[in-house]
Design a protein around this motif. Structure first.
Motif, PDB file in Angstrom:
ATOM      1  N   SER A   1       4.968   1.045   4.003  1.00 45.05           N
ATOM      2  CA  SER A   1       4.528   0.053   4.985  1.00 45.05           C
ATOM      3  C   SER A   1       3.975  -1.177   4.271  1.00 45.05           C
ATOM      4  CB  SER A   1       3.449   0.636   5.900  1.00 45.05           C
ATOM      5  OG  SER A   1       2.227   0.773   5.185  1.00 45.05           O
ATOM      6  N   ILE A   2       3.889  -2.295   5.005  1.00 46.66           N
ATOM      7  CA  ILE A   2       3.378  -3.528   4.409  1.00 46.66           C
ATOM      8  C   ILE A   2       1.930  -3.347   3.952  1.00 46.66           C
ATOM      9  CG2 ILE A   2       2.572  -4.518   6.585  1.00 46.66           C
ATOM     10  CD1 ILE A   2       4.288  -6.526   3.795  1.00 46.66           C
ATOM     11  N   ASN A   3       1.176  -2.489   4.617  1.00 48.51           N
ATOM     12  CA  ASN A   3      -0.216  -2.267   4.229  1.00 48.51           C
ATOM     13  C   ASN A   3      -0.335  -1.451   2.953  1.00 48.51           C
ATOM     14  OD1 ASN A   3      -1.344  -3.663   6.420  1.00 48.51           O
ATOM     15  ND2 ASN A   3      -1.113  -1.882   7.764  1.00 48.51           N
ATOM     16  N   GLN A   4       0.746  -0.753   2.603  1.00 49.00           N
ATOM     17  CA  GLN A   4       0.737   0.023   1.356  1.00 49.00           C
ATOM     18  C   GLN A   4       1.299  -0.770   0.179  1.00 49.00           C
ATOM     19  OE1 GLN A   4       3.136   3.178   3.150  1.00 49.00           O
ATOM     20  NE2 GLN A   4       1.457   4.636   2.804  1.00 49.00           N
ATOM     21  N   ALA A   5       1.974  -1.886   0.484  1.00 53.11           N
ATOM     22  CA  ALA A   5       2.627  -2.670  -0.574  1.00 53.11           C
ATOM     23  C   ALA A   5       1.652  -3.703  -1.137  1.00 53.11           C
ATOM     24  CB  ALA A   5       3.879  -3.340  -0.027  1.00 53.11           C
ATOM     25  N   LYS A   6       0.552  -3.230  -1.690  1.00 52.15           N
ATOM     26  CA  LYS A   6      -0.491  -4.132  -2.171  1.00 52.15           C
ATOM     27  C   LYS A   6      -0.544  -4.236  -3.701  1.00 52.15           C
ATOM     28  CE  LYS A   6      -2.010  -4.679   2.059  1.00 52.15           C
ATOM     29  NZ  LYS A   6      -1.653  -5.874   2.830  1.00 52.15           N
ATOM     30  N   GLY A   7       0.315  -3.523  -4.375  1.00 53.52           N
ATOM     31  CA  GLY A   7       0.248  -3.544  -5.835  1.00 53.52           C
ATOM     32  C   GLY A   7       1.251  -4.480  -6.478  1.00 53.52           C
ATOM     33  N   ILE A   8       1.972  -5.244  -5.673  1.00 57.29           N
ATOM     34  CA  ILE A   8       3.017  -6.120  -6.213  1.00 57.29           C
ATOM     35  C   ILE A   8       2.373  -7.324  -6.888  1.00 57.29           C
ATOM     36  CG2 ILE A   8       5.031  -7.539  -5.644  1.00 57.29           C
ATOM     37  CD1 ILE A   8       5.457  -5.703  -3.218  1.00 57.29           C
ATOM     38  N   ARG A   9       2.812  -7.602  -8.084  1.00 60.30           N
ATOM     39  CA  ARG A   9       2.298  -8.773  -8.795  1.00 60.30           C
ATOM     40  C   ARG A   9       2.604 -10.059  -8.030  1.00 60.30           C
ATOM     41  NH1 ARG A   9       1.105  -9.079 -14.285  1.00 60.30           N
ATOM     42  NH2 ARG A   9       0.874  -7.066 -15.336  1.00 60.30           N
ATOM     43  N   GLN A  10       1.803 -11.055  -8.263  1.00 54.33           N
ATOM     44  CA  GLN A  10       2.018 -12.404  -7.730  1.00 54.33           C
ATOM     45  C   GLN A  10       1.942 -12.430  -6.209  1.00 54.33           C
ATOM     46  OE1 GLN A  10       4.713 -14.391 -10.477  1.00 54.33           O
ATOM     47  NE2 GLN A  10       5.331 -15.788  -8.857  1.00 54.33           N
ATOM     48  N   THR A  11       1.140 -11.549  -5.647  1.00 52.53           N
ATOM     49  CA  THR A  11       0.912 -11.540  -4.209  1.00 52.53           C
ATOM     50  C   THR A  11      -0.590 -11.576  -3.942  1.00 52.53           C
ATOM     51  OG1 THR A  11       0.873  -9.117  -4.040  1.00 52.53           O
ATOM     52  CG2 THR A  11       3.014 -10.218  -3.769  1.00 52.53           C
TER      53      THR A  11
ATOM     54  N   TYR B   1      -3.502 -10.784  -0.519  1.00 51.91           N
ATOM     55  CA  TYR B   1      -3.634 -10.169   0.795  1.00 51.91           C
ATOM     56  C   TYR B   1      -5.104 -10.131   1.188  1.00 51.91           C
ATOM     57  CZ  TYR B   1      -4.354  -6.328  -2.491  1.00 51.91           C
ATOM     58  OH  TYR B   1      -4.793  -5.573  -3.545  1.00 51.91           O
ATOM     59  N   LEU B   2      -5.354  -9.882   2.458  1.00 49.73           N
ATOM     60  CA  LEU B   2      -6.704  -9.871   3.021  1.00 49.73           C
ATOM     61  C   LEU B   2      -7.001  -8.471   3.543  1.00 49.73           C
ATOM     62  CD1 LEU B   2      -9.151 -11.713   3.863  1.00 49.73           C
ATOM     63  CD2 LEU B   2      -7.958 -12.054   6.041  1.00 49.73           C
ATOM     64  N   VAL B   3      -8.067  -7.858   3.014  1.00 43.96           N
ATOM     65  CA  VAL B   3      -8.396  -6.486   3.407  1.00 43.96           C
ATOM     66  C   VAL B   3      -9.916  -6.313   3.493  1.00 43.96           C
ATOM     67  CG1 VAL B   3      -6.333  -5.396   2.432  1.00 43.96           C
ATOM     68  CG2 VAL B   3      -8.326  -5.775   0.974  1.00 43.96           C
ATOM     69  N   SER B   4     -10.323  -5.195   4.060  1.00 46.82           N
ATOM     70  CA  SER B   4     -11.734  -4.821   4.013  1.00 46.82           C
ATOM     71  C   SER B   4     -12.062  -4.317   2.614  1.00 46.82           C
ATOM     72  CB  SER B   4     -12.027  -3.729   5.036  1.00 46.82           C
ATOM     73  OG  SER B   4     -11.346  -2.532   4.675  1.00 46.82           O
ATOM     74  N   LYS B   5     -13.332  -4.260   2.301  1.00 47.71           N
ATOM     75  CA  LYS B   5     -13.745  -3.818   0.961  1.00 47.71           C
ATOM     76  C   LYS B   5     -13.251  -2.403   0.668  1.00 47.71           C
ATOM     77  CE  LYS B   5     -17.803  -3.632  -2.065  1.00 47.71           C
ATOM     78  NZ  LYS B   5     -19.279  -3.883  -2.160  1.00 47.71           N
ATOM     79  N   ALA B   6     -13.285  -1.551   1.694  1.00 48.93           N
ATOM     80  CA  ALA B   6     -12.871  -0.159   1.506  1.00 48.93           C
ATOM     81  C   ALA B   6     -11.381  -0.026   1.222  1.00 48.93           C
ATOM     82  CB  ALA B   6     -13.235   0.655   2.744  1.00 48.93           C
ATOM     83  N   ASP B   7     -10.587  -1.042   1.608  1.00 52.86           N
ATOM     84  CA  ASP B   7      -9.132  -0.955   1.459  1.00 52.86           C
ATOM     85  C   ASP B   7      -8.606  -1.674   0.219  1.00 52.86           C
ATOM     86  OD1 ASP B   7      -8.785   0.581   3.740  1.00 52.86           O
ATOM     87  OD2 ASP B   7      -8.681  -1.183   5.051  1.00 52.86           O
ATOM     88  N   ILE B   8      -9.492  -2.184  -0.642  1.00 50.60           N
ATOM     89  CA  ILE B   8      -9.037  -2.807  -1.885  1.00 50.60           C
ATOM     90  C   ILE B   8      -8.468  -1.716  -2.784  1.00 50.60           C
ATOM     91  CG2 ILE B   8      -9.732  -4.070  -3.960  1.00 50.60           C
ATOM     92  CD1 ILE B   8     -11.926  -5.387  -2.314  1.00 50.60           C
ATOM     93  N   PRO B   9      -7.196  -1.789  -3.166  1.00 50.73           N
ATOM     94  CA  PRO B   9      -6.598  -0.737  -4.002  1.00 50.73           C
ATOM     95  C   PRO B   9      -7.387  -0.516  -5.287  1.00 50.73           C
ATOM     96  CG  PRO B   9      -4.912  -2.217  -3.181  1.00 50.73           C
ATOM     97  CD  PRO B   9      -6.238  -2.842  -2.819  1.00 50.73           C
ATOM     98  N   GLY B  10      -7.827   0.730  -5.499  1.00 48.51           N
ATOM     99  CA  GLY B  10      -8.602   1.049  -6.684  1.00 48.51           C
ATOM    100  C   GLY B  10     -10.052   0.618  -6.603  1.00 48.51           C
ATOM    101  N   GLY B  11     -10.420  -0.046  -5.497  1.00 51.39           N
ATOM    102  CA  GLY B  11     -11.783  -0.539  -5.367  1.00 51.39           C
ATOM    103  C   GLY B  11     -12.064  -1.685  -6.319  1.00 51.39           C
TER     104      GLY B  11
END
Length: 659
Positions: free
Chosen positions: A206-216, A218-228
């Motif tokens: 899902s688009i919410n899981q595709a957060k590790g792509i370089r050169q991108t 996104y806007l998330v809550s603190k709890a949803d930052i990948p890896g914190g």
């Protein structure tokens, strides 16, 4: 463009079908036999299927990766939004490509007046795109298709990915992710991240899981930052802190610029309204093979047939030109190139360049002249660090300011080889260099005899064979203090280059001109600096033509100085001319040679304590000391003009126009 049957178009000996363009309508989608699209791009520019137009590049890249893509150019954002609905729902995402320029720079001058034309619209029309199309298009799509991912990119999104100053609204704005409601932002040159995104979404992520792509970003809550949040992240001052304290915004910018120009960047995080904008590090610069592949995609190199009979000014400018590299290591303070493309040079191979030139020679309106064989800067092709290990540790925003890096290979030999190979092709009469030339690279002595010989040969060949009568260069100012803030070389270097130019021009009887670019009202520039600019350029016999007021654009160090009043790298205070009267007071010195400017200039010089310059800059004033004779003549002319119903020459009614 002649037509045969229902979908065949011709250019010289090349035959193109309507289906050879990326589809823009439901009928064109059906011509390809497609039932559903994977990606639908909405572009703020007219669709020109050419590698100089961003939407075409991204569309062709997605197509090459095996996905079904269409472009909706300049959709009507009024009324029932039928242009946003006509192609239906894409399988993967909607993409927003707002245009090759920031929409506000494209639409307005430095004085916030409407430009004479929109170069990226058919017939230069002004009503073909809204202000801030990224936000407008995204909000419309979100209202129509709330569950379909929206991805934004291009210049407008790239330069507005974090808190930024907006000159046209005179306000500090939060990340464009907040106002647009988009799910993901791709910054910089987007080929690599957009293909990776397509592949991940196609695999079921899902688009919410595709957060590790370089050169991108996104806007998330603190709890949803990948890896914190981690110690390696660069945590910027929050948007709210920047609103309260301009120095916080200046401090932020230094980190943003440095990370944009590092080979191994860190993740950047900024809090805004209780949520967090996360900016992933960029991809490494494209290799020659990757860049060749991008330029080798099956572009028709033409405007879409829907524009038949209409002029697209930007296409007219570039259709006979070739871009030979990406990136710019100049780091000019007012320029957005490094913020978008980065400072590391990615160069095309000679074979790729020659292949494109051969395609241009087949165009029916080609007369044998390549209009530009260049790039972001004309003479950076093939240049890189000699020891890459040193580049990997570097975070300087410029490789040539305040001095040329000793690790930089400034050899012009590869570029000479390109010029010679292009000029040797059948059908080529001459190739011109229309991109800006960095004369500091030409005059630099790095102690290498071969490199110095190539630089001298390049300079000679440039002036003799690649100038269309006028060579445009950009000294930008004459004050070394202002130039230092601009990250430009000293003006004495320009004078040195002009001496070389004049010598070669005279030796070969060429009768050519240097056309210098200058900027007024740049941060750090005072009215007295502009008076001295007028004196210096007058001594060189210039009547300036290529001039402009400084325009604050998002994500440049000059804009941050202009808005915050601080130099982000020293946090020292910097003066800027901000009011209309202050800006016009500086700009008038460009035109010292115009009679209608003489009275204002003379009066201003007296107020500045520079009355001694009146005799140099005001030749139309009979009395250099007081200007009484000229004042009397102006008053008489004004009175006659008023009696006849015309506008007077005076301070509030000059007949000469200012942009």
């Amino acid at each position: 463009m002649p037509k045969r049957g229902h979908d065949i178009y011709y250019r010289s000996c090349m035959e193109y079908r309507l289906s050879d363009f990326l589809p823009t309508t439901k009928k064109e989608v059906e011509l390809r036999g497609w039932n559903q699209l994977d990606v639908i791009l909405f572009s703020g520019d007219a669709y020109v299927d050419h590698p100089a137009f961003g939407a075409a590049v991204i569309g062709r890249t997605i197509e090459h990766a095996g996905f079904k893509v269409a472009i909706v150019p300049q959709p009507d954002w009024h009324g029932d939004f039928r242009d946003f609905k006509k192609l239906g729902r894409p399988r993967l995402f909607f993409g927003i490509a707002p245009g090759c320029m920031d929409s506000m720079v494209n639409k307005y001058t430095a004085n916030k007046r409407l430009r004479s034309e929109d170069a990226y619209s058919p017939d230069g029309r002004h009503d073909a795109r809204p202000e801030y199309p990224t936000i407008v298009y995204s909000q419309i799509l979100r209202s129509l298709y709330p569950d379909v991912p929206i991805v934004i990119g291009g210049i407008e999104a790239s330069l507005r990915r974090l808190t930024h100053y907006d000159y046209w609204q005179d306000s500090l704005r939060k990340s464009i992710l907040c106002d647009s409601g988009a799910d993901l932002l791709i910054y910089g040159m987007g080929e690599k991240p957009v293909v990776e995104l397509c592949r991940q979404l196609d695999s079921g992520i899902s688009i919410n899981q595709a957060k590790g792509i370089r050169q991108t970003a996104y806007l998330v809550s603190k709890a949803d930052i990948p890896g914190g949040l981690t110690p390696d992240d660069i945590m910027l001052h929050s948007h709210e802190e920047c609103l309260r304290d301009k120095k916080a915004q200046a401090e932020n910018f230094r980190h943003i610029e440095e990370e944009s120009n590092k080979l191994h960047a860190q993740r950047i995080v900024q809090e805004v309204g209780g949520r967090y904008v996360v900016v992933n590090p960029p991809y490494p610069p494209m290799t020659t093979e990757e860049l060749d592949a991008s330029y080798g995609l099956p572009y028709t190199r033409l405007p879409h047939p829907k524009y038949r009979g209409k002029r697209i000014p930007a296409y007219d400018m570039i259709k006979h030109s070739v871009n030979i590299h990406r990136g710019c290591f100049g780091g000019c303070a007012f320029c957005t190139i490094s913020a978008h493309q980065g400072k590391f040079i990615s160069s095309r191979s000679k074979e790729s360049i020659l292949r494109e030139v051969r395609l241009i020679t087949q165009m029916p309106d080609f007369k044998g002249y390549i209009s530009d064989l260049g790039g972001p800067s004309a003479n950076m092709y093939g240049m890189a660090g000699k020891d890459l290990a040193l580049c990997e540790k570097c975070k300087r925003p410029s490789c040539i300011h305040p001095r040329i890096c000793p690790n930089l290979d400034t050899d012009h030999g590869k570029l000479l080889d390109i010029y010679h190979a292009v000029d040797a092709l059948p059908g080529i009469k001459k190739s011109f260099i229309g991109s800006g030339v960095r004369y500091d690279l030409l005059l630099h002595d790095n102690g290498n005899e071969e490199c110095g010989r190539n630089a001298r040969q390049y300079t000679e060949e440039l002036i003799r064979h690649h100038v269309s009568g006028r060579l445009k260069v950009a000294p930008e100012h004459t004050s070394d203090e202002v130039l230092k803030l601009m990250r430009k070389p000293t003006f004495s270097l320009f004078k040195q280059f002009k001496t070389v130019f004049d010598r070669i021009d005279k030796e070969h009887g060429l009768n050519q001109q240097i056309i210098p670019y200058f900027i007024s009202s740049h941060p750090g520039c005072h009215e007295s600096d502009m008076a001295m600019l007028a004196v210096e350029t007058k001594k060189l016999n210039f009547h300036l033509e290529q001039v402009q007021d400084f325009t604050p654009t998002p994500m440049t160090v000059s804009t941050e100085m202009w808005y915050t009043g601080y130099n982000p790298y020293t946090l020292q205070k910097v003066y800027s001319a901000k009011t209309q009267s202050e800006k016009l007071a500086q700009r008038k010195y460009f035109f010292w040679y115009k009679p209608e400017e003489q009275r204002d200039i003379a009066n201003s010089l007296r107020k500045l304590g520079l009355a001694k310059l009146i005799s140099e800059l005001c030749p139309y004033l009979r009395s250099a000391a007081t200007g009484n004779d000229q004042e009397r003549r102006f008053r008489n002319e004004d009175n006659r003009a008023k009696r006849s119903g015309q506008k007077p020459h005076g301070r509030n009614g000059r007949r000469n126009s200012r942009n």
